[in-house]
Design an enzyme around this catalytic site. Structure first.
Site, PDB file in Angstrom:
ATOM      1  N   ASP A 100     -14.821   4.811  -5.028  1.00 43.25           N
ATOM      2  CA  ASP A 100     -14.451   3.944  -5.838  1.00 43.25           C
ATOM      3  C   ASP A 100     -15.040   2.391  -5.721  1.00 43.25           C
ATOM      4  OD1 ASP A 100     -13.431   3.753  -3.376  1.00 43.25           O
ATOM      5  OD2 ASP A 100     -11.448   3.795  -4.032  1.00 43.25           O
ATOM      6  N   GLU A 103     -17.524  -1.847  -0.080  1.00 39.62           N
ATOM      7  CA  GLU A 103     -17.363  -2.786   0.641  1.00 39.62           C
ATOM      8  C   GLU A 103     -18.474  -2.936   1.806  1.00 39.62           C
ATOM      9  OE1 GLU A 103     -13.206  -3.542   1.847  1.00 39.62           O
ATOM     10  OE2 GLU A 103     -13.651  -5.603   2.255  1.00 39.62           O
ATOM     11  N   LYS A 131     -18.265  -5.055  -3.754  1.00 39.17           N
ATOM     12  CA  LYS A 131     -17.888  -6.619  -3.391  1.00 39.17           C
ATOM     13  C   LYS A 131     -18.944  -7.147  -2.737  1.00 39.17           C
ATOM     14  CE  LYS A 131     -12.765  -5.892  -2.307  1.00 39.17           C
ATOM     15  NZ  LYS A 131     -11.681  -5.617  -1.400  1.00 39.17           N
ATOM     16  N   PHE A 153      -8.305  -8.095  -2.718  1.00 32.10           N
ATOM     17  CA  PHE A 153      -7.938  -6.445  -2.530  1.00 32.10           C
ATOM     18  C   PHE A 153      -7.538  -6.119  -4.032  1.00 32.10           C
ATOM     19  CE2 PHE A 153      -5.889  -2.796  -1.070  1.00 32.10           C
ATOM     20  CZ  PHE A 153      -6.827  -2.284  -0.365  1.00 32.10           C
ATOM     21  N   ASP A 160      -6.044   2.440  -4.205  1.00 32.32           N
ATOM     22  CA  ASP A 160      -4.562   2.118  -3.527  1.00 32.32           C
ATOM     23  C   ASP A 160      -4.329   1.156  -2.627  1.00 32.32           C
ATOM     24  OD1 ASP A 160      -6.171   3.540  -1.331  1.00 32.32           O
ATOM     25  OD2 ASP A 160      -4.271   3.693  -0.751  1.00 32.32           O
ATOM     26  N   ARG A 166      -2.423   3.906  -7.467  1.00 26.85           N
ATOM     27  CA  ARG A 166      -3.642   4.609  -7.926  1.00 26.85           C
ATOM     28  C   ARG A 166      -3.286   4.936  -9.516  1.00 26.85           C
ATOM     29  NH1 ARG A 166      -6.349   6.356  -3.446  1.00 26.85           N
ATOM     30  NH2 ARG A 166      -5.322   6.885  -1.591  1.00 26.85           N
TER      31      ARG A 166
HETATM   32  P1  IMP Z   1     -16.315   0.638   3.277  1.00 21.14           P
HETATM   33  O1  IMP Z   1     -16.603   1.500   4.213  1.00 21.14           O
HETATM   34  O2  IMP Z   1     -16.153  -0.897   4.030  1.00 21.14           O
HETATM   35  O3  IMP Z   1     -17.560   0.210   2.186  1.00 21.14           O
HETATM   36  O4  IMP Z   1     -15.121   0.563   2.327  1.00 21.14           O
HETATM   37  C1  IMP Z   1     -14.845   1.326   1.324  1.00 21.14           C
HETATM   38  C2  IMP Z   1     -13.695   1.981   1.397  1.00 21.14           C
HETATM   39  O5  IMP Z   1     -12.434   1.027   1.620  1.00 21.14           O
HETATM   40  C3  IMP Z   1     -13.350   2.539  -0.249  1.00 21.14           C
HETATM   41  O6  IMP Z   1     -13.744   3.571  -0.291  1.00 21.14           O
HETATM   42  C4  IMP Z   1     -11.988   1.922  -0.453  1.00 21.14           C
HETATM   43  O7  IMP Z   1     -10.980   3.159  -0.041  1.00 21.14           O
HETATM   44  C5  IMP Z   1     -11.576   1.122   0.599  1.00 21.14           C
HETATM   45  N1  IMP Z   1     -11.418  -0.286  -0.078  1.00 21.14           N
HETATM   46  C6  IMP Z   1     -12.432  -1.381   0.172  1.00 21.14           C
HETATM   47  N2  IMP Z   1     -12.011  -2.435  -0.527  1.00 21.14           N
HETATM   48  C7  IMP Z   1     -10.889  -2.035  -1.090  1.00 21.14           C
HETATM   49  C8  IMP Z   1      -9.781  -2.708  -2.213  1.00 21.14           C
HETATM   50  O8  IMP Z   1     -10.030  -3.624  -2.772  1.00 21.14           O
HETATM   51  N3  IMP Z   1      -8.674  -1.817  -2.528  1.00 21.14           N
HETATM   52  C9  IMP Z   1      -8.918  -0.636  -2.437  1.00 21.14           C
HETATM   53  N4  IMP Z   1      -9.492   0.026  -1.517  1.00 21.14           N
HETATM   54  C10 IMP Z   1     -10.497  -0.657  -0.873  1.00 21.14           C
HETATM   55 MG    MG Z   2     -11.294   5.009  -0.675  1.00 22.84          MG
END
Ligand code: IMP
Ligand code: MG
Length: 178
Positions: A100, A103, A131, A153, A160, A166
């Site tokens: 999805d 980040e 992002k 967010f 979610d 969702r």
């Molecule tokens: P990362 O491991 O930091 O890249 O985070 C990715 C995961 O964090 C995604 O798969 C989402 O589940 C969650 N996530 C990060 N930002 C958001 C957001 O703005 N809304 C909802 N879920 C997020």
């Molecule tokens: Mg996720």
């Protein structure tokens, strides 16, 4: 009370996902494709994307993995854990990881490592959202990106907050008020 302010409409998302499927189809022609979607957040995006891939005559095998980072809330925390691994054999296959949102990149880095360790020939990454500026894993880049979102967010279309929102057909910014 949660208030969600629309950022991308259902129509905008649908158009963008179709365009992503076209881009993906160009790069994976003639390859044995396995789509590996990361649960839970990508379930709606993945469902739309694979149906759009079928328009381009791609008939991938589809699998799901469930990864979780310790601690939930609106901050992506450190440690990633696999709650459910691969169910199908990806050895010598071309894997498209679908998530999805990218980040920090930790989740997808973990997933990519997992898939390569299972013997995948190559791995590409498709994310609905990115992002910009948040990625702490410079070597990890998404090959296909739906939208670059501001550092807020977001929820809806599978994304979610504490497993809620969702079901929203659009993507919106969550304003969390007590
Ligand atoms: P990362 O491991 O930091 O890249 O985070 C990715 C995961 O964090 C995604 O798969 C989402 O589940 C969650 N996530 C990060 N930002 C958001 C957001 O703005 N809304 C909802 N879920 C997020
Ligand atoms: Mg996720």
């Amino acid at each position: 009370m949660d208030k969600v302010t629309e950022l991308y409409t259902a129509e905008e998302i649908s158009r963008r996902v179709k365009a992503m499927a076209s881009d993906i189809a160009v790069t994976v022609t003639d390859k044995e494709l396995v789509v590996v979607a990361l649960l839970n957040g990508s379930f709606i995006f993945a469902a739309d994307l694979i149906r759009d891939l079928s328009i381009h005559n791609l008939n991938p095998q589809v699998d799901f993995i469930t990864l979780a980072s310790y601690g939930s809330s609106t901050k992506s925390s450190g440690k990633i854990q696999a709650l459910k691994g691969l169910s199908i054999d990806v050895k010598n296959k071309y894997v498209l990881l679908v998530d999805d949102i990218l980040e920090s990149g930790r989740t997808l880095e973990f997933a990519r490592k997992m898939v390569f360790e299972a013997g995948a020939a190559d791995v590409s990454i498709a994310v609905l959202l990115e992002k910009p500026g948040k990625n702490t894993k410079p070597e990890l880049k998404a090959d296909f990106i739906g939208f670059k979102v501001p550092d807020l967010f977001v929820v809806g279309y599978g994304l979610d907050y504490a497993n809620r929102h969702r079901e929203l057909p659009y993507i919106g910014v969550l304003e969390h008020t007590e």
